[in-house]
Design an enzyme around this catalytic site. Structure first.
Site, PDB file in Angstrom:
ATOM      1  CE  LYS A 188      -1.762   3.028   2.013  1.00  0.00           C
ATOM      2  NZ  LYS A 188      -1.452   4.450   1.678  1.00  0.00           N
ATOM      3  CD  GLU A 263      13.210   0.434   9.457  1.00  0.00           C
ATOM      4  OE1 GLU A 263      13.763   1.475   9.863  1.00  0.00           O
ATOM      5  OE2 GLU A 263      13.701  -0.700   9.618  1.00  0.00           O
ATOM      6  CB  CYS A 297      13.774   8.821   8.153  1.00  0.00           C
ATOM      7  SG  CYS A 297      14.719   7.635   7.191  1.00  0.00           S
ATOM      8  CD  GLU A 394      10.704  12.740  10.836  1.00  0.00           C
ATOM      9  OE1 GLU A 394       9.517  12.432  11.058  1.00  0.00           O
ATOM     10  OE2 GLU A 394      11.503  12.006  10.247  1.00  0.00           O
TER      11      GLU A 394
HETATM   12  N1  LIG Z   1      12.762   4.950   9.371  1.00  0.00           N
HETATM   13  C1  LIG Z   1      12.713   4.901   8.054  1.00  0.00           C
HETATM   14  O1  LIG Z   1      13.304   4.060   7.391  1.00  0.00           O
HETATM   15  C2  LIG Z   1      11.899   5.922   7.309  1.00  0.00           C
HETATM   16  C3  LIG Z   1      12.053   6.016   5.922  1.00  0.00           C
HETATM   17  C4  LIG Z   1      11.269   6.934   5.219  1.00  0.00           C
HETATM   18  C5  LIG Z   1      10.349   7.725   5.897  1.00  0.00           C
HETATM   19  N2  LIG Z   1      10.233   7.605   7.239  1.00  0.00           N
HETATM   20  C6  LIG Z   1       9.299   8.469   7.975  1.00  0.00           C
HETATM   21  O2  LIG Z   1       8.086   8.631   7.243  1.00  0.00           O
HETATM   22  C7  LIG Z   1       7.498   9.879   7.569  1.00  0.00           C
HETATM   23  C8  LIG Z   1       7.107  10.607   6.303  1.00  0.00           C
HETATM   24  O3  LIG Z   1       6.331   9.832   5.490  1.00  0.00           O
HETATM   25  P1  LIG Z   1       4.746  10.006   5.382  1.00  0.00           P
HETATM   26  O4  LIG Z   1       4.356  11.411   5.602  1.00  0.00           O
HETATM   27  O5  LIG Z   1       4.333   9.319   4.133  1.00  0.00           O
HETATM   28  O6  LIG Z   1       4.263   9.179   6.645  1.00  0.00           O
HETATM   29  P2  LIG Z   1       2.779   8.761   7.022  1.00  0.00           P
HETATM   30  O7  LIG Z   1       2.889   8.012   8.291  1.00  0.00           O
HETATM   31  O8  LIG Z   1       1.836   9.892   6.961  1.00  0.00           O
HETATM   32  O9  LIG Z   1       2.350   7.785   5.843  1.00  0.00           O
HETATM   33  C9  LIG Z   1       3.023   6.575   5.599  1.00  0.00           C
HETATM   34  C10 LIG Z   1       2.038   5.588   4.998  1.00  0.00           C
HETATM   35  O10 LIG Z   1       0.972   5.383   5.912  1.00  0.00           O
HETATM   36  C11 LIG Z   1      -0.277   5.685   5.275  1.00  0.00           C
HETATM   37  N3  LIG Z   1      -1.174   6.297   6.266  1.00  0.00           N
HETATM   38  C12 LIG Z   1      -1.332   7.600   6.535  1.00  0.00           C
HETATM   39  N4  LIG Z   1      -2.264   7.770   7.500  1.00  0.00           N
HETATM   40  C13 LIG Z   1      -2.680   6.548   7.849  1.00  0.00           C
HETATM   41  C14 LIG Z   1      -3.625   6.062   8.798  1.00  0.00           C
HETATM   42  N5  LIG Z   1      -4.311   6.871   9.582  1.00  0.00           N
HETATM   43  N6  LIG Z   1      -3.772   4.728   8.900  1.00  0.00           N
HETATM   44  C15 LIG Z   1      -3.073   3.901   8.129  1.00  0.00           C
HETATM   45  N7  LIG Z   1      -2.186   4.288   7.203  1.00  0.00           N
HETATM   46  C16 LIG Z   1      -1.977   5.597   7.074  1.00  0.00           C
HETATM   47  C17 LIG Z   1       0.073   6.611   4.147  1.00  0.00           C
HETATM   48  O11 LIG Z   1      -0.901   6.578   3.129  1.00  0.00           O
HETATM   49  C18 LIG Z   1       1.414   6.059   3.698  1.00  0.00           C
HETATM   50  O12 LIG Z   1       1.231   4.940   2.860  1.00  0.00           O
HETATM   51  C19 LIG Z   1       8.548  10.613   8.359  1.00  0.00           C
HETATM   52  O13 LIG Z   1       8.235  10.555   9.718  1.00  0.00           O
HETATM   53  C20 LIG Z   1       9.827   9.842   8.064  1.00  0.00           C
HETATM   54  O14 LIG Z   1      10.834   9.936   9.041  1.00  0.00           O
HETATM   55  C21 LIG Z   1      10.970   6.720   7.963  1.00  0.00           C
HETATM   56  N1  LIG Z   2      17.249   7.773   3.490  1.00  0.00           N
HETATM   57  C1  LIG Z   2      16.501   6.747   4.140  1.00  0.00           C
HETATM   58  C2  LIG Z   2      15.030   6.887   3.980  1.00  0.00           C
HETATM   59  C3  LIG Z   2      14.515   7.826   4.994  1.00  0.00           C
HETATM   60  O1  LIG Z   2      13.641   8.644   4.760  1.00  0.00           O
HETATM   61  C4  LIG Z   2      16.962   5.392   3.678  1.00  0.00           C
HETATM   62  O2  LIG Z   2      18.021   5.289   3.090  1.00  0.00           O
HETATM   63  O3  LIG Z   2      16.301   4.435   3.958  1.00  0.00           O
END
Ligand SMILES: NC(=O)c1ccc[n+]([C@@H]2O[C@H](COP(=O)([O-])OP(=O)(O)OC[C@H]3O[C@@H](n4cnc5c(N)ncnc54)[C@H](O)[C@@H]3O)[C@@H](O)[C@H]2O)c1
Ligand SMILES: N[C@@H](CC=O)C(=O)O
Length: 497
Positions: A188, A263, A297, A394
């Site tokens: 998804k 993650e 992230c 963040e």
């Molecule tokens: N740790 C890692 O490896 C990593 C990597 C990339 C991004 N991130 C994190 O992701 C975040 C940014 O991404 P984002 O804005 O897409 O995150 P998000 O949590 O808003 O969305 C992520 C996913 O969850 C879905 N989603 C959103 N609301 C939802 C709900 N209420 N119930 C179920 N699913 C839902 C979204 O459609 C999307 O597919 C940042 O916090 C970033 O640090 C972490």
């Molecule tokens: N740069 C990260 C993604 C975080 O947003 C990764 O390499 O996984």
């Protein structure tokens, strides 16, 4: 259902641009006609449409994955490896188109998008190989005349929910691991960036991945996730995204006791020791902060500089930052593209305003120069303190907060003063300081004197509110494997073990 041709005209292979979900090897529209418009964040123009599947269609995706499971897990590991390698080769061969799709839906500069395609493909290759090494163990027996051991088996269907900032690599890092282990997947993707995921599906089909093994469902996020979490047949949930949504999914998965990998967000400190050349450290900090316009992230949000070199560091940082070009990622020489949407710009503005109102100094970041409504100019704040949002949250934007510290113990306290624990950067050449910080920092990943820290061989993941589990590396595949213990009794003993 609406369809757009805008994007296909920009691709060598227009069939990589799909505006349907992909379930059981078929391109599927939503039964009730609900749909979502996808925008180019740089221009604000609609570039395509995706259907929202109905609840029964999400369940059909689970049916399809369930039906495919038996056949997929029964393949030999080397047979799954061959198919995954074919997928990898297709990703590489279609790199330009995949990068174009990504830049148009996500906004990142084209060279960065190419880099992400390479990065995403590298996980497919890695796990294709790792699938052949899911060894069990023999266990010296404590039971007379018995032989003990373990075998590894695929957990079953894995639901993969992914974010918009890395629309391709966040999928392949999960999907390749799961598929190599023998698990079918239901992806998804984020509604903002579905086209990279759908292109992955098209290429998976061409690579000979059987129907039902790689599915992409689209829909209202909370609705889709609730169904996937409630489904008993979905055995693993792997989520990359915000900590807020991660907590929600962990709670929802409790009812069916799933294997959950998370993650989540980060709020990386970037620590600069007193022995560092301020210019070298400042250039590295700029690189660690502004990739993907700060929507990473791993972005270095809180830059903690020893007081003895603070002012020089800030001057070099500001100079380097001023040289960054902000613009449409499709144009050459652009370093920072747009933010994903207007709300992200508003959030960044609020964080900067909050910091200034609490005493931070705005060194640079003139938003009147932004080239469009989704753009945010790189911003440098000094004198940031723990009560400010820029410290606690963040920011996921090109906003860097710098502060001075006196000694190692103080900086350790500052760096750990956050609910997040994903990644930390340390810049110093003093081996005692390196070791002290490495041990004291409450982070899943610590990078010393290197901005780049990721890649297929490393265990990627965080502690505290940054997540559960590790992706990539030699343990990444374990998230999709069960260990089955066996005791073969009454065999007679040859060696006593
Ligand atoms: N740790 C890692 O490896 C990593 C990597 C990339 C991004 N991130 C994190 O992701 C975040 C940014 O991404 P984002 O804005 O897409 O995150 P998000 O949590 O808003 O969305 C992520 C996913 O969850 C879905 N989603 C959103 N609301 C939802 C709900 N209420 N119930 C179920 N699913 C839902 C979204 O459609 C999307 O597919 C940042 O916090 C970033 O640090 C972490
Ligand atoms: N740069 C990260 C993604 C975080 O947003 C990764 O390499 O996984």
């Amino acid at each position: 259902m609406k369809l757009s041709n805008t994007l296909s005209a920009q691709l060598d292979d227009p069939r990589l641009f799909r505006q349907h979900a992909y379930v059981n090897g078929k391109w599927t529209h939503g039964d009730s006609g609900r749909e979502e418009t996808v925008y180019d964040p740089a221009t604000g123009e609609a570039i395509g449409y995706i259907p929202w599947l109905d609840a029964h269609q999400i369940r059909e995706a689970v049916d399809a994955a369930d039906a495919a499971f038996a056949q997929w897990r029964a393949l030999r590991a080397d047979e799954r490896c061959e198919r995954l390698l074919a997928w990898h080769d297709l990703l590489q061969a279609n790199r330009e188109d995949l990068a174009t799709l990504m830049t148009l839906e996500q906004g990142k500069p084209l060279p960065d998008a190419r880099g992400e395609v390479e990065y995403g493909a590298s996980f497919v290759r890695w796990f294709a190989e790792e699938g052949k090494r899911t060894f069990g163990e023999t266990i010296p027996s404590h039971i007379p005349n018995a032989t003990l051991g373990t075998i590894k088996e695929p957990v079953g269907i894995a639901a993969l929910i992914t974010p918009w900032n890395f629309p391709l690599a966040m999928i392949t890092r999960k999907a390749a691991a799961a598929m190599a282990a023998g698990c079918p997947v239901i992806v998804k993707p984020a509604g903002e960036t579905p086209f990279s995921a759908l292109a992955l599906a098209e290429l998976a089909e061409r690579a000979g991945i059987p129907a039902g093994v790689f599915n992409v469902v689209l829909g209202e996020p909370a609705e889709v996730s609730k169904i996937l979490c409630a489904e008993e047949r979905v055995k693993a949930l792997s989520f990359t995204g915000s900590t807020r949504v991660g907590r929600l999914l962990l709670e929802q998965s409790a009812q069916t006791v799933k294997r959950v990998s998370l993650e989540l967000g980060g709020n990386a400190p970037f620590i600069v020791g007193p022995d560092m050349d301020p210019k070298e450290a400042a250039f590295a900090a700029v690189a660690a902060k502004f990739q993907t316009a700060g929507q990473d992230c791993l972005a270095a949000n809180r830059i903690l500089v020893h007081e003895s070199i603070h002012d020089e560091f800030v001057a070099h940082f500001a100079e380097r930052m001023a040289a960054l070009t902000v613009g449409n990622g499709m144009e050459s020489e652009v370093d920072l593209g747009p933010l994903i949407h207007r709300q992200a710009v508003d959030k960044a503005s609020a964080i900067v305003d909050d910091a200034i109102s609490r005493g931070a100094t705005l060194v640079a970041g003139d938003q009147t120069r932004a080239p469009g409504e989704n753009f945010f100019m790189p911003t440098l704040l000094t004198g940031v303190t723990p009560e400010m949002k820029v410290w606690r949250e963040e920011n996921f934007a090109p906003v860097a907060g710098v502060t001075a510290y006196r000694d190692d113990d103080e900086v350790i306290g500052m760096a750990n003063d956050t609910e997040y624990g994903l990644a930390a950067y340390v810049y110093t050449h003093d081996i005692r300081r390196i070791w002290k910080l490495l041990r004291a920092l409450e982070y899943g990943m610590v990078s010393v004197n290197s901005v780049k820290m990721t890649g297929p061989p490393v265990p990627f993941g965080g502690v505290k509110q940054s997540g559960l589990g590790r992706e990539g590396g030699i343990t990444g595949i374990d998230e999709y494997l069960e260990t089955k213990y066996y005791c073969l009794g009454a065999l007679g003993s040859v060696s006593g073990s």
